[in-house]
Design a protein around this motif. Sequence first.
Motif, short mmCIF file in Angstrom:
data_model
loop_
_atom_site.label_atom_id
_atom_site.label_comp_id
_atom_site.label_asym_id
_atom_site.label_seq_id
_atom_site.Cartn_x
_atom_site.Cartn_y
_atom_site.Cartn_z
N VAL A 115 0.82 -1.21 0.00
CA VAL A 115 0.00 0.00 0.00
C VAL A 115 0.86 1.26 0.00
O VAL A 115 0.76 2.10 -0.89
CB VAL A 115 -0.97 0.01 1.21
N GLU A 116 1.71 1.41 1.00
CA GLU A 116 2.43 2.67 1.20
C GLU A 116 3.46 2.96 0.11
O GLU A 116 3.51 4.07 -0.43
CB GLU A 116 3.10 2.68 2.57
N LEU A 117 4.30 1.97 -0.23
CA LEU A 117 5.30 2.20 -1.28
C LEU A 117 4.68 2.49 -2.64
O LEU A 117 5.13 3.42 -3.33
CB LEU A 117 6.29 1.04 -1.36
N PRO A 118 3.64 1.75 -3.06
CA PRO A 118 3.03 2.11 -4.35
C PRO A 118 2.43 3.52 -4.36
O PRO A 118 2.51 4.23 -5.37
CB PRO A 118 1.93 1.05 -4.54
N ILE A 119 1.86 3.95 -3.25
CA ILE A 119 1.31 5.31 -3.19
C ILE A 119 2.44 6.34 -3.18
O ILE A 119 2.32 7.41 -3.79
CB ILE A 119 0.40 5.46 -1.95
N ALA A 120 3.54 6.03 -2.53
CA ALA A 120 4.67 6.96 -2.44
C ALA A 120 5.55 6.94 -3.68
O ALA A 120 6.44 7.78 -3.81
CB ALA A 120 5.51 6.61 -1.21
N PHE A 121 5.29 6.03 -4.60
CA PHE A 121 6.18 5.85 -5.76
C PHE A 121 6.45 7.12 -6.56
O PHE A 121 7.60 7.36 -6.94
CB PHE A 121 5.67 4.74 -6.67
N PRO A 122 5.45 7.97 -6.86
CA PRO A 122 5.78 9.18 -7.62
C PRO A 122 6.83 10.07 -6.95
O PRO A 122 7.72 10.62 -7.61
CB PRO A 122 4.44 9.91 -7.75
N VAL A 123 6.76 10.20 -5.64
CA VAL A 123 7.73 11.02 -4.91
C VAL A 123 9.09 10.32 -4.90
O VAL A 123 10.13 10.96 -5.08
CB VAL A 123 7.24 11.32 -3.48
N VAL A 124 9.08 9.01 -4.70
CA VAL A 124 10.32 8.24 -4.69
C VAL A 124 10.99 8.34 -6.07
O VAL A 124 12.20 8.55 -6.18
CB VAL A 124 10.06 6.76 -4.32
N PHE A 125 10.19 8.21 -7.12
CA PHE A 125 10.75 8.27 -8.47
C PHE A 125 11.33 9.64 -8.78
O PHE A 125 12.32 9.75 -9.51
CB PHE A 125 9.69 7.90 -9.51
N THR A 126 10.75 10.69 -8.22
CA THR A 126 11.32 12.03 -8.39
C THR A 126 12.73 12.09 -7.81
O THR A 126 13.63 12.67 -8.41
CB THR A 126 10.41 13.09 -7.73
N GLY A 127 12.93 11.48 -6.64
CA GLY A 127 14.27 11.42 -6.05
C GLY A 127 15.24 10.64 -6.92
O GLY A 127 16.41 11.03 -7.07
N ILE A 128 14.77 9.55 -7.52
CA ILE A 128 15.62 8.76 -8.41
C ILE A 128 15.99 9.58 -9.64
O ILE A 128 17.13 9.56 -10.10
CB ILE A 128 14.92 7.44 -8.79
N ARG A 129 15.02 10.30 -10.17
CA ARG A 129 15.28 11.14 -11.35
C ARG A 129 16.31 12.23 -11.04
O ARG A 129 17.22 12.48 -11.82
CB ARG A 129 13.97 11.76 -11.83
N ILE A 130 16.18 12.87 -9.89
CA ILE A 130 17.14 13.91 -9.49
C ILE A 130 18.53 13.30 -9.33
O ILE A 130 19.53 13.88 -9.76
CB ILE A 130 16.68 14.60 -8.19
N ALA A 131 18.60 12.12 -8.72
CA ALA A 131 19.89 11.44 -8.54
C ALA A 131 20.51 11.09 -9.89
O ALA A 131 21.74 11.20 -10.06
CB ALA A 131 19.71 10.19 -7.69
N MET A 132 19.68 10.68 -10.84
CA MET A 132 20.18 10.32 -12.17
C MET A 132 20.77 11.55 -12.86
O MET A 132 21.87 11.49 -13.43
CB MET A 132 19.05 9.74 -13.02
N VAL A 133 20.08 12.67 -12.81
CA VAL A 133 20.60 13.90 -13.43
C VAL A 133 21.90 14.33 -12.76
O VAL A 133 22.87 14.71 -13.45
CB VAL A 133 19.54 15.02 -13.37
N ASN A 134 21.96 14.24 -11.44
CA ASN A 134 23.20 14.58 -10.72
C ASN A 134 24.34 13.67 -11.14
O ASN A 134 25.47 14.13 -11.32
CB ASN A 134 23.00 14.48 -9.21
N SER A 135 24.06 12.39 -11.28
CA SER A 135 25.11 11.43 -11.65
C SER A 135 25.63 11.68 -13.06
O SER A 135 26.83 11.60 -13.31
CB SER A 135 24.59 10.00 -11.57
#
Length: 149
Positions: A115-135
């Motif tokens: 329940v919680e991780l699937p609902i939080a996924f858009p915010v989590v994915f935003t962090g992954i996207r920011i990390a990818m751009v930084n890398s």
Amino acid sequence: MTVNMILDHLFIVLAAICIAIVVGLFLGVLSYLSPAARKVILNIADLLQTIPSLAMLGLIMIVIGAGKQTVIGLSLYSLLPIIRNTNLGLTEVSPAIKEAAMGCGMTKLQSLFRVELPIAFPVVFTGIRIAMVNSISTAVFATFVGGGG
């Protein structure tokens, strides 16, 4: 030659981001579940982020040696957005939704993963996207310290 350099750059970034995602998600969930660990994890991640990228890559090259160890530096540098956004996404899940999951008979762990991780996924994915751009942008500095890229 140019194609090889681009592929080398992308390989370094992909390897670093994969490591950062696994470690960052684990630490983000751990910081969500344990308030005591949250402060320590976030403080260490904040500290890593304050070190200039070229200095961090240089220090890692001195400690570990020249080569593809740039992946370690990029992974460390990418942890903060993933950890913070994972923690934030899970924290922002409505208490009513968590209560409904418990009312359906789910354990805390089942509620977290179903329940919680699937609902939080858009915010989590935003962090992954920011990390990818930084890398991608930070991996360019690897050539200055002999780490490929």
